[in-house]
Motif scaffolding. Structure first.
Motif, PDB file in Angstrom:
ATOM      1  N   GLY A  65       7.101  58.006  38.335  1.00  0.00           N
ATOM      2  CA  GLY A  65       5.817  57.369  37.573  1.00  0.00           C
ATOM      3  C   GLY A  65       6.386  56.729  36.420  1.00  0.00           C
ATOM      4  N   ARG A  66       6.943  56.027  36.260  1.00  0.00           N
ATOM      5  CA  ARG A  66       7.077  55.115  35.289  1.00  0.00           C
ATOM      6  C   ARG A  66       6.937  53.798  34.968  1.00  0.00           C
ATOM      7  N   VAL A  67       6.522  53.275  34.008  1.00  0.00           N
ATOM      8  CA  VAL A  67       5.484  51.471  34.513  1.00  0.00           C
ATOM      9  C   VAL A  67       7.006  50.830  34.712  1.00  0.00           C
ATOM     10  N   ILE A  68       7.068  49.573  36.034  1.00  0.00           N
ATOM     11  CA  ILE A  68       8.675  48.711  36.109  1.00  0.00           C
ATOM     12  C   ILE A  68       8.382  47.798  34.809  1.00  0.00           C
ATOM     13  N   PRO A  69       9.982  47.654  34.056  1.00  0.00           N
ATOM     14  CA  PRO A  69       9.589  46.402  32.899  1.00  0.00           C
ATOM     15  C   PRO A  69      11.036  45.555  33.283  1.00  0.00           C
ATOM     16  N   HIS A  70       9.984  44.781  32.805  1.00  0.00           N
ATOM     17  CA  HIS A  70      10.690  43.293  33.691  1.00  0.00           C
ATOM     18  C   HIS A  70      11.741  42.970  31.663  1.00  0.00           C
ATOM     19  N   GLU A  71      12.940  42.309  31.900  1.00  0.00           N
ATOM     20  CA  GLU A  71      13.063  41.865  30.836  1.00  0.00           C
ATOM     21  C   GLU A  71      14.052  40.101  31.224  1.00  0.00           C
ATOM     22  N   PHE A  72      13.670  38.874  30.137  1.00  0.00           N
ATOM     23  CA  PHE A  72      14.083  37.892  31.168  1.00  0.00           C
ATOM     24  C   PHE A  72      15.666  37.472  29.438  1.00  0.00           C
ATOM     25  N   VAL A  73      15.701  37.262  29.354  1.00  0.00           N
ATOM     26  CA  VAL A  73      15.891  35.558  28.577  1.00  0.00           C
ATOM     27  C   VAL A  73      16.198  34.784  29.043  1.00  0.00           C
ATOM     28  N   VAL A  74      15.799  33.401  28.430  1.00  0.00           N
ATOM     29  CA  VAL A  74      15.633  32.573  28.967  1.00  0.00           C
ATOM     30  C   VAL A  74      15.958  30.784  28.413  1.00  0.00           C
ATOM     31  N   PHE A  75      16.515  29.975  29.337  1.00  0.00           N
ATOM     32  CA  PHE A  75      17.832  29.700  28.177  1.00  0.00           C
ATOM     33  C   PHE A  75      16.531  27.434  28.308  1.00  0.00           C
ATOM     34  N   GLY A  76      17.037  26.302  28.245  1.00  0.00           N
ATOM     35  CA  GLY A  76      16.947  25.954  28.503  1.00  0.00           C
ATOM     36  C   GLY A  76      15.455  25.064  28.469  1.00  0.00           C
ATOM     37  N   PRO A  77      14.807  23.963  28.338  1.00  0.00           N
ATOM     38  CA  PRO A  77      14.351  23.716  29.385  1.00  0.00           C
ATOM     39  C   PRO A  77      12.939  24.704  29.169  1.00  0.00           C
ATOM     40  N   LEU A  78      12.959  26.027  30.054  1.00  0.00           N
ATOM     41  CA  LEU A  78      12.270  26.778  30.820  1.00  0.00           C
ATOM     42  C   LEU A  78      11.083  27.429  28.796  1.00  0.00           C
ATOM     43  N   ALA A  79      12.472  27.914  28.248  1.00  0.00           N
ATOM     44  CA  ALA A  79      12.548  28.767  27.503  1.00  0.00           C
ATOM     45  C   ALA A  79      11.115  27.480  25.798  1.00  0.00           C
ATOM     46  N   GLU A  80      11.053  26.456  26.385  1.00  0.00           N
ATOM     47  CA  GLU A  80      10.328  25.594  25.149  1.00  0.00           C
ATOM     48  C   GLU A  80       9.341  25.877  25.319  1.00  0.00           C
ATOM     49  N   GLY A  81       7.709  26.512  24.594  1.00  0.00           N
ATOM     50  CA  GLY A  81       6.964  26.543  25.225  1.00  0.00           C
ATOM     51  C   GLY A  81       6.503  27.547  24.673  1.00  0.00           C
TER      52      GLY A  81
END
Length: 113
Positions: A65-81
């Motif tokens: 019954g726990r909500v699923i967390p999503h964890e991201f470490v974003v690099f490069g152009p994808l991180a911009e903005g």
């Protein structure tokens, strides 16, 4: 796509579904999330990296019954903005949503790399 993605599924525990190209993404992940381990939603920039954590946008929960967390470490152009959790959700989630829909209910998904 340059990102580390860690999450849980309906029946499986925490694992990396994307490794960001690292042979072992755990040190990068640990460094990025240091100090915010118990925060439900996270956005922060650490040097050239964006760190994101948000609950599953579709409200999926594991068998306990726990909500699923999503964890991201974003690099490069994808991180911009990416300058907020909401902005990160809009930018990153569409890139992985279909993949997660395919694997979240599997008993043992493999890393996508």
């Amino acid at each position: 796509m340059s990102l580390i993605w860690a999450t849980r599924g309906r029946t499986w525990g925490f694992r990396f579904l994307r490794d960001g190209g690292f042979p072992d993404p755990l040190p990068e992940y640990d460094r990025a999330f240091s100090g915010v381990e118990d925060v439900a939603e996270v956005w922060r920039r650490v040097a050239e990296v964006v760190v994101l954590r948000f609950p599953d946008p579709e409200g999926r929960q594991d068998l306990a019954g726990r909500v699923i967390p999503h964890e991201f470490v974003v690099f490069g152009p994808l991180a911009e903005g990416i300058d907020s959790v909401e902005n990160g959700l809009r930018k990153v989630w569409p890139l992985v949503a279909a993949e997660y829909a395919r694997v979240w209910n599997l008993p043992n998904p493999h890393s996508a790399g």
